[in-house]
Scaffold this active site. Structure first.
Site, mmCIF file in Angstrom:
data_model
loop_
_atom_site.group_PDB
_atom_site.id
_atom_site.type_symbol
_atom_site.label_atom_id
_atom_site.label_comp_id
_atom_site.label_asym_id
_atom_site.label_seq_id
_atom_site.Cartn_x
_atom_site.Cartn_y
_atom_site.Cartn_z
ATOM 1 N N SER A 159 -73.432 -90.561 -17.088
ATOM 2 C CA SER A 159 -72.882 -91.484 -18.076
ATOM 3 C C SER A 159 -71.393 -91.287 -18.289
ATOM 4 C CB SER A 159 -73.597 -91.294 -19.426
ATOM 5 O OG SER A 159 -74.966 -91.552 -19.315
ATOM 6 N N HIS A 209 -73.882 -96.243 -12.050
ATOM 7 C CA HIS A 209 -74.257 -96.020 -13.447
ATOM 8 C C HIS A 209 -75.074 -97.186 -14.000
ATOM 9 C CE1 HIS A 209 -73.018 -95.905 -17.905
ATOM 10 N NE2 HIS A 209 -74.045 -95.097 -17.720
ATOM 11 N N GLU A 250 -72.461 -100.189 -13.112
ATOM 12 C CA GLU A 250 -71.100 -99.776 -12.794
ATOM 13 C C GLU A 250 -71.109 -98.941 -11.525
ATOM 14 O OE1 GLU A 250 -68.229 -98.934 -16.557
ATOM 15 O OE2 GLU A 250 -70.005 -97.690 -16.461
ATOM 16 N N ASN A 307 -69.074 -97.110 -21.162
ATOM 17 C CA ASN A 307 -69.375 -96.073 -22.138
ATOM 18 C C ASN A 307 -68.186 -95.706 -23.005
ATOM 19 O OD1 ASN A 307 -72.040 -95.942 -21.535
ATOM 20 N ND2 ASN A 307 -72.025 -93.903 -20.644
#
Length: 303
Positions: free
Chosen positions: A7, A28, A40, A78
């Site tokens: 993450s 991701h 991602e 994130n």
């Protein structure tokens, strides 16, 4: 080819342990994976074209929408999610009632409020991310209010979010309600009449758009379209705006920068507009005008 779903841990540092860094890449996913369309793909400084092409093919074969970003702690989505959740916590500490925070976020166009999103992502995961970041950055790490709240919730009270049925909400199957013990962690809320609803809504959107502009300036994002698509599909940024960068363009860079300066005076340097935004505002530029998508000709923004 080795792909990590991390993450926030930088792909460059993970790739140092791999025998061939050209074959190390980040892929991701977002939670819940079966519902979230965005993936991602994160390029390390030594990631090769074959690894990128393979990752793109893989993501398309499983029916997801890929965006490609360069390595950065937290990448794109994130980092914005973290800012969104943290702004909700800042409001906590100002005495904004929890229900008001959540409702203002939905009124602004977000699918869930920052407290709900924190629970969905998992508070213990957020605490692990904070702990890892603090360890890696050492004296450069700047502690914020979110650190203390997470420590209280996760370490002292074992409230991990939806995963264990206890977070900012209490969960009973599909039903949930705000945890009555929140004031024990952040203090008693003030009257809702003490706060400007429009400002609360703007703060939650501006913070995410501002972080996107910072990420774009750092070259973690390189395509304005991927910023917009990624923000809507990855973390549900108010779809009516067209995405985080379109939100800035729609408002006008000059107006956005002035709003950031106003918020900086009222709530501190986390709202300070970055150099790129200030420069664009001075020249009355938009993101789509200054950084036209590949294959399109740059146009001079109207004065």
């Amino acid at each position: 080819i080795f792909a990590s779903n991390t993450s926030t841990l930088p792909i460059n540092s993970l790739a140092e342990e791999w025998k061939d860094q050209s074959k190390f890449i980040g892929i991701h996913f977002f939670s819940p994976v079966e519902k979230m369309m965005l993936v991602e793909i994160i390029l390390g400084k030594n990631t090769g074209d074959v690894a990128l092409a393979t990752a793109l093919d893989y993501v398309r074969q499983i029916g997801k929408t890929p965006i490609v970003v360069n390595d950065s702690r937290g990448f794109f989505a994130n980092r914005c999610v973290g800012r969104y959740v943290a702004e909700g916590n800042e409001m906590f500490l100002e005495g904004v009632p929890p229900a008001m925070i959540e409702n203002c976020a939905k009124m602004a166009g977000m699918p869930v409020g920052p407290l709900s999103l924190g629970d969905e992502v998992a508070l213990d995961l957020a605490w692990k991310i904070v702990s890892a970041t603090r360890k890696d950055l050492g004296v450069k790490y700047v502690e914020g209010p979110l650190d203390n709240i997470l420590e209280e919730m996760v370490v002292k009270r074992e409230r991990f979010g939806r995963k264990n049925g206890k977070g900012f909400y209490d969960y009973n199957g599909k039903d949930k309600s705000l945890w009555p013990g929140i004031p024990d962690v952040v203090g008693q809320p003030k009257s809702a009449d003490s706060f400007n609803i429009e400002e609360l809504k703007q703060r939650l959107l501006v913070m995410q758009a501002l972080e996107t502009a910072r990420i774009f300036e750092e070259n973690c994002l390189t395509d304005v379209r991927e910023a917009d698509v990624g923000s809507i599909l990855g973390f549900g940024f108010a779809p009516y705006t067209g995405g985080t960068l379109s939100y800035i363009d729609m408002m006008g860079t000059t107006a956005f920068v002035e709003l950031c300066k106003k918020f900086t005076r009222k709530w501190g340097p986390r709202f300070k507009p970055n150099k790129l935004l200030r420069e664009m505002a001075k020249n009355n530029e938009t993101f789509y005008g200054r950084f036209p998508p590949k294959g399109e000709v740059a146009v001079k923004d109207a004065a």
